[in-house]
Motif scaffolding. Structure first.
Motif, mmCIF file in Angstrom:
data_model
loop_
_atom_site.group_PDB
_atom_site.id
_atom_site.type_symbol
_atom_site.label_atom_id
_atom_site.label_comp_id
_atom_site.label_asym_id
_atom_site.label_seq_id
_atom_site.Cartn_x
_atom_site.Cartn_y
_atom_site.Cartn_z
ATOM 1 N N VAL A 196 0.829 -1.203 0.000
ATOM 2 C CA VAL A 196 0.000 0.000 0.000
ATOM 3 C C VAL A 196 0.859 1.247 0.000
ATOM 4 C CG1 VAL A 196 -1.712 1.295 1.323
ATOM 5 C CG2 VAL A 196 -1.888 -1.192 1.157
ATOM 6 N N SER A 197 1.969 1.202 0.750
ATOM 7 C CA SER A 197 2.832 2.378 0.843
ATOM 8 C C SER A 197 3.574 2.643 -0.465
ATOM 9 C CB SER A 197 3.838 2.212 1.984
ATOM 10 O OG SER A 197 4.663 1.089 1.759
ATOM 11 N N GLY A 198 3.428 1.736 -1.453
ATOM 12 C CA GLY A 198 4.046 1.957 -2.748
ATOM 13 C C GLY A 198 3.423 3.136 -3.491
ATOM 14 N N ASN A 199 2.210 3.520 -3.133
ATOM 15 C CA ASN A 199 1.570 4.691 -3.705
ATOM 16 C C ASN A 199 2.106 5.922 -2.990
ATOM 17 O OD1 ASN A 199 -0.207 6.829 -4.351
ATOM 18 N ND2 ASN A 199 -1.846 5.380 -4.815
ATOM 19 N N LYS A 200 3.101 6.563 -3.592
ATOM 20 C CA LYS A 200 3.840 7.621 -2.911
ATOM 21 C C LYS A 200 2.973 8.828 -2.574
ATOM 22 C CE LYS A 200 7.767 5.369 -3.164
ATOM 23 N NZ LYS A 200 7.305 4.176 -3.886
ATOM 24 N N LEU A 201 2.086 9.232 -3.494
ATOM 25 C CA LEU A 201 1.245 10.393 -3.221
ATOM 26 C C LEU A 201 0.301 10.123 -2.063
ATOM 27 C CD1 LEU A 201 0.381 11.635 -6.831
ATOM 28 C CD2 LEU A 201 1.962 12.659 -5.185
ATOM 29 N N LYS A 202 -0.276 8.934 -2.031
ATOM 30 C CA LYS A 202 -1.162 8.581 -0.936
ATOM 31 C C LYS A 202 -0.385 8.560 0.383
ATOM 32 C CE LYS A 202 -4.236 5.396 -1.614
ATOM 33 N NZ LYS A 202 -4.879 4.060 -1.802
ATOM 34 N N ALA A 203 0.817 7.986 0.352
ATOM 35 C CA ALA A 203 1.631 7.910 1.568
ATOM 36 C C ALA A 203 1.972 9.307 2.081
ATOM 37 C CB ALA A 203 2.904 7.111 1.297
ATOM 38 N N MET A 204 2.272 10.233 1.176
ATOM 39 C CA MET A 204 2.595 11.593 1.600
ATOM 40 C C MET A 204 1.386 12.269 2.244
ATOM 41 S SD MET A 204 5.246 13.164 -1.231
ATOM 42 C CE MET A 204 4.270 12.774 -2.683
ATOM 43 N N SER A 205 0.193 11.996 1.716
ATOM 44 C CA SER A 205 -1.015 12.587 2.304
ATOM 45 C C SER A 205 -1.246 12.045 3.707
ATOM 46 C CB SER A 205 -2.233 12.321 1.415
ATOM 47 O OG SER A 205 -2.613 10.954 1.444
ATOM 48 N N TRP A 206 -0.891 10.778 3.932
ATOM 49 C CA TRP A 206 -1.027 10.195 5.275
ATOM 50 C C TRP A 206 -0.131 10.929 6.271
ATOM 51 C CZ3 TRP A 206 -0.147 4.534 3.296
ATOM 52 C CH2 TRP A 206 -1.299 4.087 2.650
ATOM 53 N N VAL A 207 1.113 11.186 5.862
ATOM 54 C CA VAL A 207 2.058 11.857 6.756
ATOM 55 C C VAL A 207 1.566 13.268 7.084
ATOM 56 C CG1 VAL A 207 4.412 12.747 6.980
ATOM 57 C CG2 VAL A 207 4.019 10.507 5.939
ATOM 58 N N TRP A 208 1.101 13.974 6.083
ATOM 59 C CA TRP A 208 0.593 15.328 6.309
ATOM 60 C C TRP A 208 -0.588 15.300 7.286
ATOM 61 C CZ3 TRP A 208 2.376 20.043 5.514
ATOM 62 C CH2 TRP A 208 1.496 21.124 5.621
ATOM 63 N N ASN A 209 -1.471 14.334 7.114
ATOM 64 C CA ASN A 209 -2.621 14.195 8.011
ATOM 65 C C ASN A 209 -2.172 13.947 9.454
ATOM 66 O OD1 ASN A 209 -5.435 13.760 8.809
ATOM 67 N ND2 ASN A 209 -4.925 11.587 8.860
ATOM 68 N N ILE A 210 -1.141 13.134 9.615
ATOM 69 C CA ILE A 210 -0.617 12.857 10.955
ATOM 70 C C ILE A 210 -0.093 14.136 11.596
ATOM 71 C CG2 ILE A 210 1.294 11.737 12.194
ATOM 72 C CD1 ILE A 210 0.871 9.310 10.337
ATOM 73 N N TYR A 211 0.681 14.902 10.854
ATOM 74 C CA TYR A 211 1.251 16.133 11.404
ATOM 75 C C TYR A 211 0.160 17.133 11.808
ATOM 76 C CZ TYR A 211 5.913 14.772 9.717
ATOM 77 O OH TYR A 211 7.108 14.135 9.510
ATOM 78 N N ARG A 212 -0.790 17.342 10.895
ATOM 79 C CA ARG A 212 -1.776 18.407 11.105
ATOM 80 C C ARG A 212 -2.906 17.994 12.038
ATOM 81 N NH1 ARG A 212 -1.689 23.137 10.996
ATOM 82 N NH2 ARG A 212 -3.321 23.778 9.553
ATOM 83 N N ASN A 213 -3.420 16.783 11.872
ATOM 84 C CA ASN A 213 -4.651 16.411 12.558
ATOM 85 C C ASN A 213 -4.464 15.468 13.737
ATOM 86 O OD1 ASN A 213 -6.207 17.891 10.627
ATOM 87 N ND2 ASN A 213 -6.002 16.189 9.197
ATOM 88 N N LYS A 214 -3.354 14.751 13.774
ATOM 89 C CA LYS A 214 -3.138 13.817 14.876
ATOM 90 C C LYS A 214 -2.128 14.340 15.883
ATOM 91 C CE LYS A 214 -6.060 10.929 13.242
ATOM 92 N NZ LYS A 214 -7.343 10.681 13.950
ATOM 93 N N VAL A 215 -1.035 14.901 15.393
ATOM 94 C CA VAL A 215 -0.021 15.474 16.293
ATOM 95 C C VAL A 215 -0.365 16.918 16.643
ATOM 96 C CG1 VAL A 215 2.435 15.992 16.566
ATOM 97 C CG2 VAL A 215 1.722 13.924 15.369
ATOM 98 N N GLY A 216 -1.053 17.612 15.716
ATOM 99 C CA GLY A 216 -1.484 18.980 15.991
ATOM 100 C C GLY A 216 -0.439 20.031 15.728
ATOM 101 N N LEU A 217 0.448 19.796 14.753
ATOM 102 C CA LEU A 217 1.458 20.793 14.425
ATOM 103 C C LEU A 217 0.840 21.952 13.660
ATOM 104 C CD1 LEU A 217 4.415 18.536 13.190
ATOM 105 C CD2 LEU A 217 4.059 19.465 15.493
ATOM 106 N N SER A 218 1.480 23.110 13.758
ATOM 107 C CA SER A 218 1.059 24.257 12.958
ATOM 108 C C SER A 218 1.363 23.996 11.486
ATOM 109 C CB SER A 218 1.789 25.520 13.419
ATOM 110 O OG SER A 218 3.175 25.437 13.088
ATOM 111 N N PHE A 219 0.824 24.854 10.615
ATOM 112 C CA PHE A 219 1.073 24.689 9.182
ATOM 113 C C PHE A 219 2.566 24.814 8.871
ATOM 114 C CE2 PHE A 219 1.637 26.481 4.931
ATOM 115 C CZ PHE A 219 0.989 25.511 4.157
ATOM 116 N N VAL A 220 3.226 25.813 9.482
ATOM 117 C CA VAL A 220 4.646 26.030 9.220
ATOM 118 C C VAL A 220 5.472 24.852 9.723
ATOM 119 C CG1 VAL A 220 6.641 27.477 9.758
ATOM 120 C CG2 VAL A 220 4.442 28.537 9.215
ATOM 121 N N SER A 221 5.196 24.397 10.933
ATOM 122 C CA SER A 221 5.928 23.260 11.482
ATOM 123 C C SER A 221 5.676 21.999 10.660
ATOM 124 C CB SER A 221 5.525 23.011 12.942
ATOM 125 O OG SER A 221 5.953 24.060 13.769
#
Length: 246
Positions: A204-229
């Motif tokens: 599943v992680s072979g889909n690079k664009l999908k994998a990148m969206s997962w990481v962004w979601n983790i930063y913004r919505n799960k960890v709660g980082l600011s946009f800049v961070s």
């Protein structure tokens, strides 16, 4: 309190072609105080029958057969809920451990570690492979820069940290380790290649664009980082992911 030292979490879905090699790598461990909890996520091939066969041969193998397919995080959670070991470790049904993996980890836990992880090898069907050298001195901030934990190499101490469950969001193991590292854990790296990660074209992680969206979601919505961070750590994460494959 704990019936065994290690609870090994193994989700399996249509893994008939690789499951036996993964299970055998556990059975070949030089340290034997463990339970191997294999969760069949409603497979449609011969995985279920293979799991049942292994369980009939070794009492340390505990099978769980789910009634519907709910994905890898739900399968792992089913195993974690009933785990009876002091340390929780992970091995997918297509990956392999080297024989002293658990022994080396136990020795390191006995020295005061909360989390123990190691280097590993990524290998392909064509026979090519390369080593992944895990970083020393991991903490929450360095984990935000890139997932330094090879899930198949790592274990954590339930007696000190409690149990951690996974969310079905993509890169569920990365989010879990981030949650663990938020507790200021004492993490120790074993500078040894103690596992082999099978690279599959169907990953599943072979889909690079999908994998990148997962990481962004983790930063913004799960960890709660600011946009800049989030932008900063996202850039660092992408660089780290590229270096793993070089």
């Amino acid at each position: 309190m704990y019936k065994v030292d290690f609870s090994i979490i193994m989700p399996a879905f249509n893994a008939e072609s690789t499951l036996a090699e993964s299970v055998q790598s556990v059975l070949a461990q030089s340290f034997g105080s463990y339970e191997l909890i294999i969760v069949d996520d409603c497979s449609t091939d011969g995985t279920r029958e293979l799991i049942a066969s292994f369980a009939s041969l070794d009492r340390r193998i505990r099978p769980i057969f789910l009634k519907e397919n709910r994905g890898v995080s739900s399968a792992r959670n089913a195993a974690i809920r009933c785990a009876e070991g002091r340390y929780i470790a992970f091995l997918d049904a297509d990956d392999i451990w080297l024989e002293n993996k658990l022994l080396y980890q136990l020795n390191t836990f006995n020295q005061g570690a909360d989390v123990v992880y190691s280097d590993y090898v990524r290998f392909h069907k064509d026979g090519s492979e390369h080593s992944v050298i895990s970083p020393d001195g991991l903490d929450f901030r360095t984990m935000l820069c890139g997932n330094g934990i090879g899930n198949l190499t790592a274990a954590y101490d339930v007696s000190r940290l409690g149990k951690f469950y996974q969310e079905s969001i993509g890169h569920e193991d990365y989010l879990m380790w981030l949650q663990i590292f938020r507790n200021n854990v004492n993490a120790k790296r074993l500078p040894l290649e103690l596992a082999r990660y099978r690279v599959l074209s169907t990953s599943v992680s072979g889909n690079k664009l999908k994998a990148m969206s997962w990481v962004w979601n983790i930063y913004r919505n799960k960890v709660g980082l600011s946009f800049v961070s989030s932008c900063y750590y996202f850039t660092r994460y992408i660089f780290s992911a590229i270096m793993k494959r070089v």
